[in-house]
Design a protein around this motif. Structure first.
Motif, PDB file in Angstrom:
ATOM      1  N   SER A  24       6.834  13.387   4.478  1.00 51.56           N
ATOM      2  CA  SER A  24       7.994  14.107   5.013  1.00 51.56           C
ATOM      3  C   SER A  24       7.654  14.817   6.313  1.00 51.56           C
ATOM      4  N   LEU A  25       6.465  15.376   6.395  1.00 54.46           N
ATOM      5  CA  LEU A  25       6.028  16.028   7.635  1.00 54.46           C
ATOM      6  C   LEU A  25       5.828  15.012   8.753  1.00 54.46           C
ATOM      7  N   ARG A  26       5.244  13.883   8.428  1.00 52.72           N
ATOM      8  CA  ARG A  26       5.013  12.845   9.446  1.00 52.72           C
ATOM      9  C   ARG A  26       6.323  12.292   9.996  1.00 52.72           C
ATOM     10  N   ALA A  27       7.364  12.304   9.175  1.00 54.59           N
ATOM     11  CA  ALA A  27       8.675  11.814   9.633  1.00 54.59           C
ATOM     12  C   ALA A  27       9.249  12.674  10.745  1.00 54.59           C
ATOM     13  N   GLN A  28       8.742  13.896  10.907  1.00 52.61           N
ATOM     14  CA  GLN A  28       9.226  14.795  11.966  1.00 52.61           C
ATOM     15  C   GLN A  28       8.471  14.619  13.287  1.00 52.61           C
ATOM     16  N   GLN A  29       7.417  13.817  13.272  1.00 51.11           N
ATOM     17  CA  GLN A  29       6.630  13.644  14.498  1.00 51.11           C
ATOM     18  C   GLN A  29       7.218  12.599  15.409  1.00 51.11           C
ATOM     19  N   PRO A  53      10.348  35.522   9.652  1.00 46.76           N
ATOM     20  CA  PRO A  53       9.125  34.818   9.256  1.00 46.76           C
ATOM     21  C   PRO A  53       8.110  34.810  10.397  1.00 46.76           C
ATOM     22  N   THR A  54       6.854  34.853  10.033  1.00 45.16           N
ATOM     23  CA  THR A  54       5.781  34.847  11.037  1.00 45.16           C
ATOM     24  C   THR A  54       5.327  33.436  11.380  1.00 45.16           C
ATOM     25  N   GLY A  55       5.976  32.448  10.808  1.00 47.36           N
ATOM     26  CA  GLY A  55       5.642  31.055  11.044  1.00 47.36           C
ATOM     27  C   GLY A  55       6.412  30.194  10.062  1.00 47.36           C
ATOM     28  N   ARG A  56       6.060  28.933  10.032  1.00 48.74           N
ATOM     29  CA  ARG A  56       6.686  27.991   9.097  1.00 48.74           C
ATOM     30  C   ARG A  56       5.821  27.920   7.841  1.00 48.74           C
ATOM     31  N   TYR A  57       6.410  28.269   6.712  1.00 48.14           N
ATOM     32  CA  TYR A  57       5.679  28.282   5.454  1.00 48.14           C
ATOM     33  C   TYR A  57       6.466  27.600   4.356  1.00 48.14           C
ATOM     34  N   ASP A 100      10.812  21.580  11.308  1.00 48.98           N
ATOM     35  CA  ASP A 100      12.168  22.028  10.963  1.00 48.98           C
ATOM     36  C   ASP A 100      12.220  22.098   9.437  1.00 48.98           C
ATOM     37  N   LEU A 101      12.186  23.313   8.890  1.00 48.88           N
ATOM     38  CA  LEU A 101      12.112  23.476   7.434  1.00 48.88           C
ATOM     39  C   LEU A 101      13.314  22.894   6.700  1.00 48.88           C
ATOM     40  N   ASP A 102      14.500  23.061   7.270  1.00 51.01           N
ATOM     41  CA  ASP A 102      15.689  22.503   6.614  1.00 51.01           C
ATOM     42  C   ASP A 102      15.589  20.980   6.517  1.00 51.01           C
ATOM     43  N   ARG A 103      15.197  20.370   7.616  1.00 46.92           N
ATOM     44  CA  ARG A 103      15.035  18.912   7.609  1.00 46.92           C
ATOM     45  C   ARG A 103      13.921  18.496   6.646  1.00 46.92           C
ATOM     46  N   LEU A 104      12.822  19.233   6.664  1.00 46.58           N
ATOM     47  CA  LEU A 104      11.697  18.914   5.785  1.00 46.58           C
ATOM     48  C   LEU A 104      12.119  18.947   4.319  1.00 46.58           C
ATOM     49  N   THR A 105      12.825  19.993   3.919  1.00 48.95           N
ATOM     50  CA  THR A 105      13.224  20.081   2.509  1.00 48.95           C
ATOM     51  C   THR A 105      14.179  18.948   2.142  1.00 48.95           C
ATOM     52  N   LYS A 106      15.063  18.567   3.064  1.00 50.07           N
ATOM     53  CA  LYS A 106      15.988  17.451   2.790  1.00 50.07           C
ATOM     54  C   LYS A 106      15.243  16.119   2.726  1.00 50.07           C
ATOM     55  N   ASP A 107      14.336  15.897   3.692  1.00 53.84           N
ATOM     56  CA  ASP A 107      13.547  14.652   3.692  1.00 53.84           C
ATOM     57  C   ASP A 107      12.687  14.544   2.429  1.00 53.84           C
ATOM     58  N   ALA A 108      12.076  15.646   2.054  1.00 48.98           N
ATOM     59  CA  ALA A 108      11.232  15.642   0.854  1.00 48.98           C
ATOM     60  C   ALA A 108      12.070  15.393  -0.397  1.00 48.98           C
ATOM     61  N   GLU A 109      13.233  16.008  -0.469  1.00 47.65           N
ATOM     62  CA  GLU A 109      14.081  15.801  -1.641  1.00 47.65           C
ATOM     63  C   GLU A 109      14.540  14.354  -1.747  1.00 47.65           C
ATOM     64  N   VAL A 125       1.745  27.907   1.985  1.00 47.13           N
ATOM     65  CA  VAL A 125       1.174  26.868   2.828  1.00 47.13           C
ATOM     66  C   VAL A 125       1.791  26.976   4.219  1.00 47.13           C
ATOM     67  N   ARG A 126       0.942  27.125   5.225  1.00 47.20           N
ATOM     68  CA  ARG A 126       1.401  27.230   6.618  1.00 47.20           C
ATOM     69  C   ARG A 126       1.563  25.828   7.182  1.00 47.20           C
ATOM     70  N   LEU A 127       2.689  25.616   7.854  1.00 43.18           N
ATOM     71  CA  LEU A 127       2.998  24.340   8.487  1.00 43.18           C
ATOM     72  C   LEU A 127       2.983  24.518  10.001  1.00 43.18           C
ATOM     73  N   PRO A 128       2.904  23.428  10.743  1.00 46.05           N
ATOM     74  CA  PRO A 128       2.983  23.543  12.202  1.00 46.05           C
ATOM     75  C   PRO A 128       4.300  24.206  12.628  1.00 46.05           C
ATOM     76  N   ASP A 129       4.258  24.966  13.717  1.00 45.75           N
ATOM     77  CA  ASP A 129       5.435  25.704  14.179  1.00 45.75           C
ATOM     78  C   ASP A 129       6.617  24.804  14.510  1.00 45.75           C
ATOM     79  N   ALA A 130       6.363  23.567  14.905  1.00 45.26           N
ATOM     80  CA  ALA A 130       7.445  22.662  15.301  1.00 45.26           C
ATOM     81  C   ALA A 130       8.237  22.102  14.111  1.00 45.26           C
TER      82      ALA A 130
END
Length: 156
Positions: free
Chosen positions: A151-156, A124-128, A98-107, A91-96
């Motif tokens: 979790s993604l919306r929390a980064q906006q 990596p060729t993008g955020r996946y 932060d995968l580390d933050r996303l995984t922590k927020d989701a957990e 699954v491709r995510l927006p480039d902005a």
């Protein structure tokens, strides 16, 4: 580190089955001949192909459920290609993001994710995300997708 084919002696026959006996020589240890013989016995049984067909059908249904959940509940994510087989969906995510933050927020919300960066052989060729659809509870995909979106919306 090479790949080698191991020979198993089953009764008086010598059998080489790459599906079972192909192994990577990483640790230098050989698999048990008894385990190889047992595995070979399983995959040569008449019911094995029937089992594989049923498993493929189940995995396709789970894959489709996950694609639908992501498409419906995570508008900022994109599924570029639906795999014809396998166990994972990329699954491709927006480039902005932060995968580390996303995984922590989701957990913190109860959703464990595998960021895609570690699965790339180079940069990596993008955020996946690499999402597995072989788990035991496909009915939870909708809830998981909703938690991912939160979790993604929390980064906006």
């Amino acid at each position: 580190m090479g790949v080698g084919i191991r020979w198993a002696q089953v009764g008086r026959q010598h059998v080489a089955d790459p599906i079972v006996l192909l192994s990577a020589r990483r640790s230098g240890s050989n698999g048990s001949g008894l385990l190889q013989a047992a595995a070979l016995d399983v995959v040569t049984q008449p019911g094995w192909q029937t089992h594989l067909r049923a498993l493929r059908k189940q995995l396709r249904a789970r894959r489709d459920l996950l694609v639908g959940a992501i498409s419906t509940h995570v508008p900022s994510a994109t599924v570029w290609a639906v795999p014809p087989g396998g166990l994972n969906l990329w699954v491709r995510l927006p480039d902005a993001v932060d995968l580390d933050r996303l995984t922590k927020d989701a957990e913190a919300r109860g959703l464990v994710l595998a960021g895609g960066d570690e699965w790339f052989p180079a940069e990596p060729t993008g955020r996946y995300l690499r999402l597995n659809f072989a788990g035991p509870v496909p009915a939870a995909y909708k809830q998981a997708a909703t938690l991912l979106d939160e979790s993604l919306r929390a980064q906006q």
